[in-house]
Motif scaffolding. Structure first.
Motif, PDB file in Angstrom:
ATOM      1  N   LYS A  79      47.188  55.718  43.016  1.00  0.00           N
ATOM      2  CA  LYS A  79      46.703  54.547  42.298  1.00  0.00           C
ATOM      3  C   LYS A  79      46.454  54.854  40.825  1.00  0.00           C
ATOM      4  O   LYS A  79      46.319  56.017  40.429  1.00  0.00           O
ATOM      5  CB  LYS A  79      45.403  54.046  42.931  1.00  0.00           C
ATOM      6  CG  LYS A  79      45.559  53.575  44.374  1.00  0.00           C
ATOM      7  CD  LYS A  79      44.207  53.148  44.928  1.00  0.00           C
ATOM      8  CE  LYS A  79      44.286  52.688  46.368  1.00  0.00           C
ATOM      9  NZ  LYS A  79      42.952  52.301  46.908  1.00  0.00           N
ATOM     10  N   SER A  80      46.376  53.788  40.034  1.00  0.00           N
ATOM     11  CA  SER A  80      46.032  53.947  38.623  1.00  0.00           C
ATOM     12  C   SER A  80      44.608  54.457  38.515  1.00  0.00           C
ATOM     13  O   SER A  80      43.791  54.268  39.421  1.00  0.00           O
ATOM     14  CB  SER A  80      46.186  52.625  37.875  1.00  0.00           C
ATOM     15  OG  SER A  80      45.294  51.660  38.407  1.00  0.00           O
ATOM     16  N   GLU A  81      44.323  55.111  37.399  1.00  0.00           N
ATOM     17  CA  GLU A  81      43.005  55.695  37.206  1.00  0.00           C
ATOM     18  C   GLU A  81      42.455  55.257  35.862  1.00  0.00           C
ATOM     19  O   GLU A  81      43.096  55.466  34.830  1.00  0.00           O
ATOM     20  CB  GLU A  81      43.098  57.221  37.276  1.00  0.00           C
ATOM     21  CG  GLU A  81      41.777  57.940  37.178  1.00  0.00           C
ATOM     22  CD  GLU A  81      41.936  59.438  37.331  1.00  0.00           C
ATOM     23  OE1 GLU A  81      42.021  60.125  36.301  1.00  0.00           O
ATOM     24  OE2 GLU A  81      41.992  59.930  38.479  1.00  0.00           O
ATOM     25  N   ALA A  82      41.283  54.661  35.870  1.00  0.00           N
ATOM     26  CA  ALA A  82      40.625  54.220  34.635  1.00  0.00           C
ATOM     27  C   ALA A  82      41.563  53.361  33.787  1.00  0.00           C
ATOM     28  O   ALA A  82      41.677  53.555  32.575  1.00  0.00           O
ATOM     29  CB  ALA A  82      40.120  55.417  33.842  1.00  0.00           C
ATOM     30  N   ASP A  83      42.251  52.449  34.447  1.00  0.00           N
ATOM     31  CA  ASP A  83      43.178  51.522  33.792  1.00  0.00           C
ATOM     32  C   ASP A  83      44.438  52.189  33.242  1.00  0.00           C
ATOM     33  O   ASP A  83      45.232  51.545  32.547  1.00  0.00           O
ATOM     34  CB  ASP A  83      42.485  50.746  32.658  1.00  0.00           C
ATOM     35  CG  ASP A  83      41.349  49.876  33.176  1.00  0.00           C
ATOM     36  OD1 ASP A  83      41.504  49.326  34.280  1.00  0.00           O
ATOM     37  OD2 ASP A  83      40.326  49.762  32.491  1.00  0.00           O
ATOM     38  N   ASP A  84      44.620  53.483  33.533  1.00  0.00           N
ATOM     39  CA  ASP A  84      45.860  54.162  33.142  1.00  0.00           C
ATOM     40  C   ASP A  84      46.827  54.115  34.311  1.00  0.00           C
ATOM     41  O   ASP A  84      46.477  54.523  35.428  1.00  0.00           O
ATOM     42  CB  ASP A  84      45.592  55.618  32.763  1.00  0.00           C
ATOM     43  CG  ASP A  84      44.828  55.744  31.464  1.00  0.00           C
ATOM     44  OD1 ASP A  84      45.026  54.891  30.587  1.00  0.00           O
ATOM     45  OD2 ASP A  84      44.042  56.707  31.322  1.00  0.00           O
ATOM     46  N   PRO A  85      48.061  53.639  34.105  1.00  0.00           N
ATOM     47  CA  PRO A  85      49.027  53.580  35.203  1.00  0.00           C
ATOM     48  C   PRO A  85      49.280  54.957  35.814  1.00  0.00           C
ATOM     49  O   PRO A  85      49.159  55.985  35.150  1.00  0.00           O
ATOM     50  CB  PRO A  85      50.284  53.031  34.531  1.00  0.00           C
ATOM     51  CG  PRO A  85      49.789  52.302  33.324  1.00  0.00           C
ATOM     52  CD  PRO A  85      48.591  53.073  32.858  1.00  0.00           C
ATOM     53  N   HIS A  86      49.610  54.946  37.082  1.00  0.00           N
ATOM     54  CA  HIS A  86      49.965  56.152  37.822  1.00  0.00           C
ATOM     55  C   HIS A  86      51.147  56.846  37.137  1.00  0.00           C
ATOM     56  O   HIS A  86      52.120  56.202  36.767  1.00  0.00           O
ATOM     57  CB  HIS A  86      50.348  55.733  39.249  1.00  0.00           C
ATOM     58  CG  HIS A  86      50.686  56.859  40.161  1.00  0.00           C
ATOM     59  ND1 HIS A  86      51.975  57.257  40.407  1.00  0.00           N
ATOM     60  CD2 HIS A  86      49.899  57.673  40.903  1.00  0.00           C
ATOM     61  CE1 HIS A  86      51.974  58.262  41.266  1.00  0.00           C
ATOM     62  NE2 HIS A  86      50.725  58.534  41.578  1.00  0.00           N
ATOM     63  N   THR A  87      51.056  58.160  36.939  1.00  0.00           N
ATOM     64  CA  THR A  87      52.128  58.881  36.243  1.00  0.00           C
ATOM     65  C   THR A  87      52.481  60.165  36.977  1.00  0.00           C
ATOM     66  O   THR A  87      52.131  61.256  36.542  1.00  0.00           O
ATOM     67  CB  THR A  87      51.743  59.228  34.792  1.00  0.00           C
ATOM     68  OG1 THR A  87      50.457  59.882  34.787  1.00  0.00           O
ATOM     69  CG2 THR A  87      51.685  57.991  33.917  1.00  0.00           C
ATOM     70  N   SER A 110      52.502  46.138  39.050  1.00  0.00           N
ATOM     71  CA  SER A 110      51.767  45.396  38.031  1.00  0.00           C
ATOM     72  C   SER A 110      50.308  45.831  37.925  1.00  0.00           C
ATOM     73  O   SER A 110      49.653  45.589  36.906  1.00  0.00           O
ATOM     74  CB  SER A 110      51.832  43.888  38.324  1.00  0.00           C
ATOM     75  OG  SER A 110      51.289  43.605  39.604  1.00  0.00           O
ATOM     76  N   CYS A 111      49.791  46.488  38.968  1.00  0.00           N
ATOM     77  CA  CYS A 111      48.410  46.983  38.933  1.00  0.00           C
ATOM     78  C   CYS A 111      48.318  48.412  38.404  1.00  0.00           C
ATOM     79  O   CYS A 111      47.218  48.949  38.245  1.00  0.00           O
ATOM     80  CB  CYS A 111      47.795  46.941  40.331  1.00  0.00           C
ATOM     81  SG  CYS A 111      47.646  45.278  41.017  1.00  0.00           S
ATOM     82  N   GLY A 112      49.467  49.031  38.174  1.00  0.00           N
ATOM     83  CA  GLY A 112      49.482  50.406  37.704  1.00  0.00           C
ATOM     84  C   GLY A 112      49.571  51.430  38.808  1.00  0.00           C
ATOM     85  O   GLY A 112      49.624  52.640  38.547  1.00  0.00           O
ATOM     86  N   ASP A 113      49.584  50.976  40.083  1.00  0.00           N
ATOM     87  CA  ASP A 113      49.710  51.900  41.212  1.00  0.00           C
ATOM     88  C   ASP A 113      51.178  52.281  41.415  1.00  0.00           C
ATOM     89  O   ASP A 113      52.082  51.567  40.964  1.00  0.00           O
ATOM     90  CB  ASP A 113      49.187  51.253  42.493  1.00  0.00           C
ATOM     91  CG  ASP A 113      47.731  50.859  42.406  1.00  0.00           C
ATOM     92  OD1 ASP A 113      47.026  51.388  41.518  1.00  0.00           O
ATOM     93  OD2 ASP A 113      47.301  50.019  43.220  1.00  0.00           O
TER      94      ASP A 113
END
Length: 220
Positions: A38-46, A97-100
């Motif tokens: 999942k995304s972390e602190a509004d940063d997309p998963h990378t 779209s959620c960054g996950d």
């Protein structure tokens, strides 16, 4: 010998049994919480994905639907401007779209799963562990535990009992990942040539040369 080549030799000499000992000492069992997807602190998963791994995920999807390159991977945002233009040196798994991670699925009870589990990249196979070698990636922040060459990164599954067989399987994948990351870094260095992109363009330099976001070769 260049630093990366020296580190690659060290990676090739890693002893799987010793890595497994370290993993057993730290302890781990996946709880399927999905935090690493999942995304972390509004940063997309990378999560880093290599070109051959992109193609493996594309092939794994054949029974369901045809996926093109951009369904699997996107340019790693580091080095790009806020509009996504510029040059970068890695691919990241595609995010929704959620960054996950786009391949993450979650049941009604919150249990997570990977829809391409059998073809997931090495960085996903080995999370939350990494090895302390220069030129290898350290996922999702600083290490919170370590034993020997093995570092453990934040994960609620740490500290749990792990069987010897599972520790050895994880250790084998961890060694393979360290080797693969260093080989990729060396190949990127050797293949690199300035792309001189037009304004607003995005270029990804990987081990196969310069590419557009759709995975096609960028013109010289």
């Amino acid at each position: 010998m260049q630093d990366l080549e020296a580190e690659l030799e060290r990676a090739r000499e890693l002893d799987v049994a010793t890595l497994a000992d370290a993993i057993e000492t730290i302890g781990f069992e996946c709880t399927r919480c999905g935090a690493c997807c999942k995304s972390e602190a509004d940063d997309p998963h990378t999560a880093t994905v290599f070109p051959d791994e992109v193609r493996d995920v594309q092939a794994a999807a054949g029974a369901e639907t045809d996926r093109d390159w951009r369904d699997v991977a996107r340019p790693m945002p580091y080095g790009l401007d806020e509009d996504g233009a510029g040059e970068t040196f890695e691919w990241a798994l595609q995010a929704d779209s959620c960054g996950d991670c786009t391949f993450y699925r979650e049941d009604d009870d919150g249990t997570g799963a990977c829809s391409v589990h059998g073809s997931r990249p090495l960085i996903c196979q080995t999370y939350p562990f990494s090895v302390a070698l220069g030129g290898t990636s350290q996922p999702m922040g600083e290490a919170v535990d370590e034993a020997g060459m093995v570092r453990a990164h934040e994960c609620e599954g740490l500290g749990r009992d792990i069987s010897r067989a599972d520790a050895e399987e994880l250790a084998g994948a961890l060694k393979a990942r360290a080797i693969r990351e260093l080989e990729e870094a060396i190949d990127v260095r050797e293949a690199y040539a300035p792309a001189n992109p037009e304004p607003g363009a995005t270029v990804v330099h990987d081990s196969e040369g310069a590419k557009r976001p759709d995975g096609s070769a960028y013109p010289n």
